[in-house]
Design an enzyme around this catalytic site. Structure first.
Site, PDB file in Angstrom:
ATOM      1  N   GLY A 133       0.795  -1.219   0.000  1.00 20.47           N
ATOM      2  CA  GLY A 133       0.000   0.000   0.000  1.00 20.47           C
ATOM      3  C   GLY A 133       0.831   1.274   0.000  1.00 20.47           C
ATOM      4  N   VAL A 134       0.160   2.364   0.320  1.00 18.22           N
ATOM      5  CA  VAL A 134       0.806   3.669   0.345  1.00 18.22           C
ATOM      6  C   VAL A 134       1.935   3.692   1.366  1.00 18.22           C
ATOM      7  CG1 VAL A 134       0.481   6.102   0.934  1.00 18.22           C
ATOM      8  CG2 VAL A 134      -1.193   4.939  -0.508  1.00 18.22           C
ATOM      9  N   VAL A 158       1.554  16.818   8.381  1.00 17.18           N
ATOM     10  CA  VAL A 158       2.644  15.859   8.565  1.00 17.18           C
ATOM     11  C   VAL A 158       3.397  15.612   7.264  1.00 17.18           C
ATOM     12  CG1 VAL A 158       3.219  13.498   9.195  1.00 17.18           C
ATOM     13  CG2 VAL A 158       1.498  14.743  10.502  1.00 17.18           C
ATOM     14  N   SER A 181      -0.014  18.848  -0.799  1.00 14.53           N
ATOM     15  CA  SER A 181      -0.129  17.914   0.335  1.00 14.53           C
ATOM     16  C   SER A 181      -1.070  18.487   1.384  1.00 14.53           C
ATOM     17  CB  SER A 181       1.241  17.624   0.938  1.00 14.53           C
ATOM     18  OG  SER A 181       1.834  18.818   1.424  1.00 14.53           O
ATOM     19  N   ASP A 240      -7.265   3.490   6.353  1.00 12.62           N
ATOM     20  CA  ASP A 240      -7.667   4.841   5.954  1.00 12.62           C
ATOM     21  C   ASP A 240      -9.073   4.911   5.383  1.00 12.62           C
ATOM     22  OD1 ASP A 240      -5.129   5.511   6.709  1.00 12.62           O
ATOM     23  OD2 ASP A 240      -4.496   6.294   4.761  1.00 12.62           O
ATOM     24  N   ALA A 248      -0.827   4.287   9.769  1.00 13.55           N
ATOM     25  CA  ALA A 248      -0.561   2.878   9.481  1.00 13.55           C
ATOM     26  C   ALA A 248      -0.712   2.008  10.721  1.00 13.55           C
ATOM     27  CB  ALA A 248       0.841   2.725   8.896  1.00 13.55           C
ATOM     28  N   HIS A 279      18.455   5.319  33.197  1.00 14.39           N
ATOM     29  CA  HIS A 279      19.222   6.568  33.210  1.00 14.39           C
ATOM     30  C   HIS A 279      20.591   6.322  32.595  1.00 14.39           C
ATOM     31  CE1 HIS A 279      20.768  10.416  34.674  1.00 14.39           C
ATOM     32  NE2 HIS A 279      21.868   9.751  35.029  1.00 14.39           N
TER      33      HIS A 279
END
Length: 453
Positions: free
Chosen positions: A38-39, A184, A265, A307, A315, A440
């Site tokens: 897919g995409v 995004v 976009s 989607d 995803a 840490h």
């Protein structure tokens, strides 16, 4: 042939659903009209991150002086970057295909259309061949939104305007690129092309970038990207494509931006057209297939994941929805917790968040408080980010002292957010989290410090 499950769409939702169903012993057929994966795998998540990693290495090498690392004549070979991207995609697509084949999934590389329902199940036509699935999963994905802007059709036909698909395969770095949309996709592609030398202008209709991201974090991200030379034009609406540029409108004024390439976009929409869903009466919300939190449609035996249902175009959401759909198909009780879906922007610095932002919580009238802490409280962050201005924000539910949301801008944010997703999803109390031991030195320690604010 009659299959237990027919899956339309071979992206993350489709191929994982096929895998899970086959692992459970079902006979599965998977239809994909373009490329398995897919995409996400072919022209989205994976290729974008491959490019961005090369850019991150390049930026690190060029700016190594402040860490005592001095280099000379550092260059980036865009052609080699694209070639490596293609190699990564081929390898991962091949892996998905191999897995499906090993599990006995029949793959049909053709456009599929539902033609009706019979006593045997749902009828599907692909390559003039008829198939039947006792159950049906629609996972057809999404496609770029192309607004009716004057001249856009001609600009796309000439190659002057492109979508994210083409932006990930440009052979030559454009000297200048205008990006319409500061979400995004736009930001990640802007980040890459700025790193490799393009002059980048981002034109965004909203008064901020990154859409629903916490406003304070969005502002910090914009400041960091502006320092790298990305030019943001906010509160601006593109009205026309013309030779060598675009025109946008702001405060009633028309302003021209001249460039060598334009990326459109402004978002994506579900790819539900032409699937024949009307033949079986599937209910829609616009272009999205209406589903519940078990990924069921109004038609018994028909599910929608990824989607195409418009719930959460990510995803990892698609993966979870695929698992939920198959589980319910098998008679198990499972559902998607849309309240705790993480989201990431893979720029440098990275942005990640899960749950409610400060703004969304207050808009919903939730009784909450916010704890904000500089990432400089993490020793590792200070060691690795000279002059870094990242923050960590916790949105706390005052009624039960649990986390409504966690939001970060910092290196490793994409990895850290998994832990935060568990915190939000499991509704762990602040008292419980304060007793958790964090390794840490790590960047994630900033969350622990914020718990005590």
């Amino acid at each position: 042939m009659i299959y237990d499950l027919a899956v339309i769409g071979g992206g993350p939702a489709g191929y994982l659903a096929a895998e899970r169903a086959a692992q459970a012993g079902l006979k599965v057929v998977l239809f994909e009209q373009r490329n398995v994966g897919g995409v996400c795998l072919n022209e989205g998540c994976i290729p974008t991150k491959t490019l961005l990693y090369s850019a991150k290495l390049f930026d690190g090498a060029r700016n190594g002086g402040k860490y005592g690392v001095h280099t000379q004549d550092i260059t980036i070979d865009h052609t080699a970057v694209i070639a490596r991207k293609d190699k990564v995609v081929r390898m991962l697509v091949g892996s998905v295909k191999s897995t499906l084949t090993a599990l006995g999934v029949d793959m049909v590389l053709a456009q599929a259309r539902v033609t009706g329902r019979s006593d045997d199940g749902f009828s599907i036509l692909a390559k003039d061949e008829a198939y039947v699935g006792k159950s049906l999963l629609i996972a057809a994905g999404s496609e770029p939104v192309l607004p009716p802007i004057y001249g856009l059709k001609e600009a796309l036909a000439s190659g002057f305007a492109i979508t994210s698909r083409e932006a990930l395969s440009i052979k030559t770095v454009p000297a200048s690129i205008a990006i319409i949309g500061g979400g995004v996709i736009g930001l990640e592609i802007a980040s890459y092309y700025r790193s490799v030398g393009s002059s980048v202008t981002v034109i965004e209709m909203l008064d901020h970038i990154a859409g629903p991201v916490d406003c304070e974090i969005s502002a910090i991200l914009q400041k960091n990207l502006s320092r790298k030379g990305i030019d943001f034009r906010l509160g601006s609406k593109v009205t026309e494509f013309r030779d060598g540029g675009v025109t946008y409108q702001k405060n009633g004024n028309d302003i021209d931006v001249f460039c060598d390439q334009v990326l459109v976009s402004i978002g994506r929409r579900p790819s539900s057209q032409g699937l024949g869903l009307e033949t079986i009466g599937v209910e829609m919300d616009g272009a999205a297939i209406r589903t519940d939190d078990r990924c069921r449609t109004n038609v018994p035996g028909v599910y929608a994941a990824g989607d195409v249902n418009g719930r959460s175009m990510l995803a990892h959401t698609a993966y979870r929805e695929a698992e939920v759909a198959v589980a319910n198909l098998l008679g198990q009780d499972d559902k998607v917790d849309y309240r705790s879906i993480p989201a990431v922007i893979y720029t440098n610095p990275e942005v990640a968040g899960v749950g409610e932002t400060e703004q969304s919580a207050r808009e919903k009238g939730l009784d909450c408080s916010v704890r904000t802490l500089s990432m400089r409280y993490s020793g590792r962050y200070v060691a690795e980010n000279e002059g870094g201005d990242g923050i960590c924000k916790l949105v706390v539910n005052n009624s039960d002292d649990t986390l409504l949301g966690v939001h970060l801008i910092a290196n490793y944010a994409s990895e850290i957010i998994y832990a935060a997703t568990l915190m939000v999803g499991r509704k762990l109390s602040i008292a419980e989290l304060q007793k958790t031991v964090f390794p840490h030195p790590t960047v994630v320690e900033a969350i622990r410090e914020a718990l005590f604010v």
